[in-house]
Design a protein around this motif. Sequence first.
Motif, PDB file in Angstrom:
ATOM      1  N   VAL A 138      14.563 -23.748  88.795  1.00 58.18           N
ATOM      2  CA  VAL A 138      14.868 -25.023  88.216  1.00 58.18           C
ATOM      3  C   VAL A 138      16.508 -25.274  88.622  1.00 58.18           C
ATOM      4  O   VAL A 138      16.919 -26.041  88.738  1.00 58.18           O
ATOM      5  CB  VAL A 138      14.719 -25.157  86.995  1.00 58.18           C
ATOM      6  N   LEU A 139      17.292 -23.902  88.454  1.00 63.15           N
ATOM      7  CA  LEU A 139      18.660 -23.707  88.249  1.00 63.15           C
ATOM      8  C   LEU A 139      19.165 -22.731  89.170  1.00 63.15           C
ATOM      9  O   LEU A 139      18.528 -21.626  89.507  1.00 63.15           O
ATOM     10  CB  LEU A 139      19.296 -23.575  87.018  1.00 63.15           C
ATOM     11  N   ASP A 140      20.433 -22.931  89.899  1.00 63.48           N
ATOM     12  CA  ASP A 140      20.880 -21.921  90.844  1.00 63.48           C
ATOM     13  C   ASP A 140      21.813 -20.987  90.126  1.00 63.48           C
ATOM     14  O   ASP A 140      22.461 -21.585  89.047  1.00 63.48           O
ATOM     15  CB  ASP A 140      21.475 -22.411  91.966  1.00 63.48           C
ATOM     16  N   GLY A 141      22.191 -20.017  90.572  1.00 64.04           N
ATOM     17  CA  GLY A 141      22.962 -18.994  89.892  1.00 64.04           C
ATOM     18  C   GLY A 141      24.545 -19.458  89.882  1.00 64.04           C
ATOM     19  O   GLY A 141      25.349 -19.120  88.863  1.00 64.04           O
ATOM     20  N   ALA A 142      24.987 -20.069  90.944  1.00 66.49           N
ATOM     21  CA  ALA A 142      26.467 -20.645  90.800  1.00 66.49           C
ATOM     22  C   ALA A 142      26.677 -21.866  90.037  1.00 66.49           C
ATOM     23  O   ALA A 142      27.648 -21.614  89.337  1.00 66.49           O
ATOM     24  CB  ALA A 142      26.435 -21.392  92.511  1.00 66.49           C
ATOM     25  N   SER A 143      25.624 -22.594  89.846  1.00 68.30           N
ATOM     26  CA  SER A 143      25.465 -23.398  88.729  1.00 68.30           C
ATOM     27  C   SER A 143      25.670 -22.729  87.370  1.00 68.30           C
ATOM     28  O   SER A 143      26.438 -23.439  86.352  1.00 68.30           O
ATOM     29  CB  SER A 143      24.379 -24.468  88.720  1.00 68.30           C
ATOM     30  N   ALA A 144      25.161 -21.896  87.048  1.00 70.84           N
ATOM     31  CA  ALA A 144      25.103 -21.193  85.892  1.00 70.84           C
ATOM     32  C   ALA A 144      26.124 -20.514  85.522  1.00 70.84           C
ATOM     33  O   ALA A 144      26.755 -20.483  84.530  1.00 70.84           O
ATOM     34  CB  ALA A 144      24.003 -19.899  85.573  1.00 70.84           C
ATOM     35  N   ALA A 145      26.767 -19.944  86.579  1.00 71.79           N
ATOM     36  CA  ALA A 145      27.964 -19.169  86.487  1.00 71.79           C
ATOM     37  C   ALA A 145      29.355 -20.401  86.205  1.00 71.79           C
ATOM     38  O   ALA A 145      30.210 -20.262  85.245  1.00 71.79           O
ATOM     39  CB  ALA A 145      28.536 -18.541  87.858  1.00 71.79           C
ATOM     40  N   ALA A 146      29.131 -21.619  86.786  1.00 70.34           N
ATOM     41  CA  ALA A 146      30.079 -22.531  86.399  1.00 70.34           C
ATOM     42  C   ALA A 146      30.031 -22.933  85.050  1.00 70.34           C
ATOM     43  O   ALA A 146      31.071 -23.154  84.487  1.00 70.34           O
ATOM     44  CB  ALA A 146      29.710 -23.650  87.362  1.00 70.34           C
ATOM     45  N   PHE A 147      28.850 -22.929  84.499  1.00 71.72           N
ATOM     46  CA  PHE A 147      28.512 -23.381  83.265  1.00 71.72           C
ATOM     47  C   PHE A 147      29.341 -22.526  82.298  1.00 71.72           C
ATOM     48  O   PHE A 147      29.803 -22.859  81.231  1.00 71.72           O
ATOM     49  CB  PHE A 147      27.079 -23.616  82.915  1.00 71.72           C
ATOM     50  N   LEU A 148      29.149 -21.027  82.676  1.00 71.93           N
ATOM     51  CA  LEU A 148      29.521 -20.071  81.718  1.00 71.93           C
ATOM     52  C   LEU A 148      31.045 -19.989  81.569  1.00 71.93           C
ATOM     53  O   LEU A 148      31.677 -19.981  80.624  1.00 71.93           O
ATOM     54  CB  LEU A 148      29.101 -18.809  82.144  1.00 71.93           C
ATOM     55  N   ALA A 149      31.768 -20.262  82.925  1.00 69.67           N
ATOM     56  CA  ALA A 149      33.198 -20.449  83.053  1.00 69.67           C
ATOM     57  C   ALA A 149      33.606 -21.494  82.181  1.00 69.67           C
ATOM     58  O   ALA A 149      34.506 -21.400  81.603  1.00 69.67           O
ATOM     59  CB  ALA A 149      33.551 -20.576  84.657  1.00 69.67           C
ATOM     60  N   ASP A 150      33.025 -22.631  82.233  1.00 64.61           N
ATOM     61  CA  ASP A 150      33.382 -24.001  81.286  1.00 64.61           C
ATOM     62  C   ASP A 150      33.273 -23.734  79.943  1.00 64.61           C
ATOM     63  O   ASP A 150      34.127 -24.088  79.077  1.00 64.61           O
ATOM     64  CB  ASP A 150      32.489 -25.031  81.771  1.00 64.61           C
ATOM     65  N   LEU A 151      32.296 -22.829  79.686  1.00 62.74           N
ATOM     66  CA  LEU A 151      32.090 -22.697  78.218  1.00 62.74           C
ATOM     67  C   LEU A 151      32.999 -21.716  77.670  1.00 62.74           C
ATOM     68  O   LEU A 151      33.498 -21.860  76.441  1.00 62.74           O
ATOM     69  CB  LEU A 151      30.461 -22.259  77.968  1.00 62.74           C
ATOM     70  N   GLN A 152      33.258 -20.553  78.342  1.00 63.71           N
ATOM     71  CA  GLN A 152      34.338 -19.886  78.028  1.00 63.71           C
ATOM     72  C   GLN A 152      35.749 -20.435  77.903  1.00 63.71           C
ATOM     73  O   GLN A 152      36.198 -20.354  76.881  1.00 63.71           O
ATOM     74  CB  GLN A 152      34.558 -18.693  79.137  1.00 63.71           C
ATOM     75  N   GLU A 153      36.093 -21.420  78.827  1.00 65.64           N
ATOM     76  CA  GLU A 153      37.326 -22.136  78.878  1.00 65.64           C
ATOM     77  C   GLU A 153      37.460 -22.858  77.454  1.00 65.64           C
ATOM     78  O   GLU A 153      38.275 -22.972  76.918  1.00 65.64           O
ATOM     79  CB  GLU A 153      37.370 -23.176  79.967  1.00 65.64           C
ATOM     80  N   ARG A 154      36.298 -23.421  76.967  1.00 62.56           N
ATOM     81  CA  ARG A 154      36.138 -24.393  75.934  1.00 62.56           C
ATOM     82  C   ARG A 154      36.188 -23.683  74.697  1.00 62.56           C
ATOM     83  O   ARG A 154      36.692 -24.261  73.546  1.00 62.56           O
ATOM     84  CB  ARG A 154      34.870 -25.037  75.966  1.00 62.56           C
ATOM     85  N   LEU A 155      35.617 -22.256  74.823  1.00 59.36           N
ATOM     86  CA  LEU A 155      35.812 -21.444  73.533  1.00 59.36           C
ATOM     87  C   LEU A 155      37.120 -20.812  73.432  1.00 59.36           C
ATOM     88  O   LEU A 155      37.647 -20.755  72.053  1.00 59.36           O
ATOM     89  CB  LEU A 155      34.664 -20.443  73.641  1.00 59.36           C
ATOM     90  N   GLU A 156      37.856 -20.482  74.336  1.00 57.65           N
ATOM     91  CA  GLU A 156      39.103 -19.887  74.246  1.00 57.65           C
ATOM     92  C   GLU A 156      40.256 -21.071  74.070  1.00 57.65           C
ATOM     93  O   GLU A 156      40.992 -20.740  73.211  1.00 57.65           O
ATOM     94  CB  GLU A 156      39.419 -19.382  75.563  1.00 57.65           C
ATOM     95  N   TYR A 157      39.989 -22.359  74.333  1.00 60.19           N
ATOM     96  CA  TYR A 157      41.012 -23.388  74.299  1.00 60.19           C
ATOM     97  C   TYR A 157      40.275 -24.483  73.608  1.00 60.19           C
ATOM     98  O   TYR A 157      40.028 -25.492  74.246  1.00 60.19           O
ATOM     99  CB  TYR A 157      41.445 -23.441  75.510  1.00 60.19           C
ATOM    100  N   PRO A 158      39.703 -24.439  72.618  1.00 61.70           N
ATOM    101  CA  PRO A 158      38.864 -25.532  71.797  1.00 61.70           C
ATOM    102  C   PRO A 158      39.681 -27.021  71.556  1.00 61.70           C
ATOM    103  O   PRO A 158      39.238 -27.788  71.510  1.00 61.70           O
ATOM    104  CB  PRO A 158      38.594 -25.026  70.424  1.00 61.70           C
ATOM    105  N   LEU A 159      41.145 -26.958  71.547  1.00 54.99           N
ATOM    106  CA  LEU A 159      41.675 -28.028  71.580  1.00 54.99           C
ATOM    107  C   LEU A 159      41.576 -28.962  72.704  1.00 54.99           C
ATOM    108  O   LEU A 159      41.637 -30.160  72.394  1.00 54.99           O
ATOM    109  CB  LEU A 159      43.174 -27.924  71.204  1.00 54.99           C
ATOM    110  N   GLY A 160      41.161 -28.436  73.835  1.00 52.74           N
ATOM    111  CA  GLY A 160      40.992 -29.344  74.962  1.00 52.74           C
ATOM    112  C   GLY A 160      39.805 -29.989  74.961  1.00 52.74           C
ATOM    113  O   GLY A 160      39.552 -31.126  75.450  1.00 52.74           O
ATOM    114  N   ILE A 161      38.936 -29.681  73.843  1.00 50.42           N
ATOM    115  CA  ILE A 161      37.572 -30.499  73.661  1.00 50.42           C
ATOM    116  C   ILE A 161      37.898 -31.886  73.188  1.00 50.42           C
ATOM    117  O   ILE A 161      37.367 -32.749  73.437  1.00 50.42           O
ATOM    118  CB  ILE A 161      36.663 -29.764  72.767  1.00 50.42           C
ATOM    119  N   VAL A 162      39.003 -32.129  72.216  1.00 50.60           N
ATOM    120  CA  VAL A 162      39.156 -33.273  71.648  1.00 50.60           C
ATOM    121  C   VAL A 162      40.518 -34.075  72.151  1.00 50.60           C
ATOM    122  O   VAL A 162      40.731 -35.139  72.022  1.00 50.60           O
ATOM    123  CB  VAL A 162      39.510 -32.839  70.059  1.00 50.60           C
ATOM    124  N   LEU A 163      41.139 -33.424  73.222  1.00 56.10           N
ATOM    125  CA  LEU A 163      42.309 -34.028  74.001  1.00 56.10           C
ATOM    126  C   LEU A 163      41.630 -34.747  75.187  1.00 56.10           C
ATOM    127  O   LEU A 163      41.058 -34.333  75.880  1.00 56.10           O
ATOM    128  CB  LEU A 163      43.301 -32.847  74.162  1.00 56.10           C
TER     129      LEU A 163
END
Length: 163
Positions: A138-163
């Motif tokens: 259903v999903l490819d590995g590159a898409s999963a890696a991009a999702f995890l990178a985005d999730l990491q960014e949002r967890l490390e810099y949560p203020l970016g979610i609301v700005l």
Amino acid sequence: MGLHAPDDPRGPFRARHRSTAVRRPTAVGRTGRCTHRRAPNQRRAGLGHRQRGGRLGQAHALADNARAGRLALEDISGGTFTISNLGTYGVEHFTAVINPPQAAILAVGAAQSQPVIRDGELSVGTTMALTLSIDHRVLDGASAAAFLADLQERLEYPLGIVL
């Protein structure tokens, strides 16, 4: 929250089979067993906290029913993505198994204080392990890696979610 791979305008999670419903199952612990219950259709549910018909109200009601052993088949089927958080039990890292026919499951470990290097200096920081298991049909590995990178960014810099 746009999760978009640079080379794909549809985003990193492009499923081969499209669905009009978004369902996010959550594991609910019970004595002697663990039940996966799905949240109601996320696109149609409201945002109310515990109000009747609100997304969180429905999720709390489903969790209460799971703990009491009163789930119907409709309550535990139809999920596409599961989040399994054993970090609340002190588990540092684990690999979760996909529940067919779902596309992926995210395993969330405990947050821990660890030595980290920030700006070339040693300090104490909080880390946690996230493990994503995906169905490659259903999903490819590159898409999963991009999702995890985005999730990491949002967890490390949560203020970016609301700005």
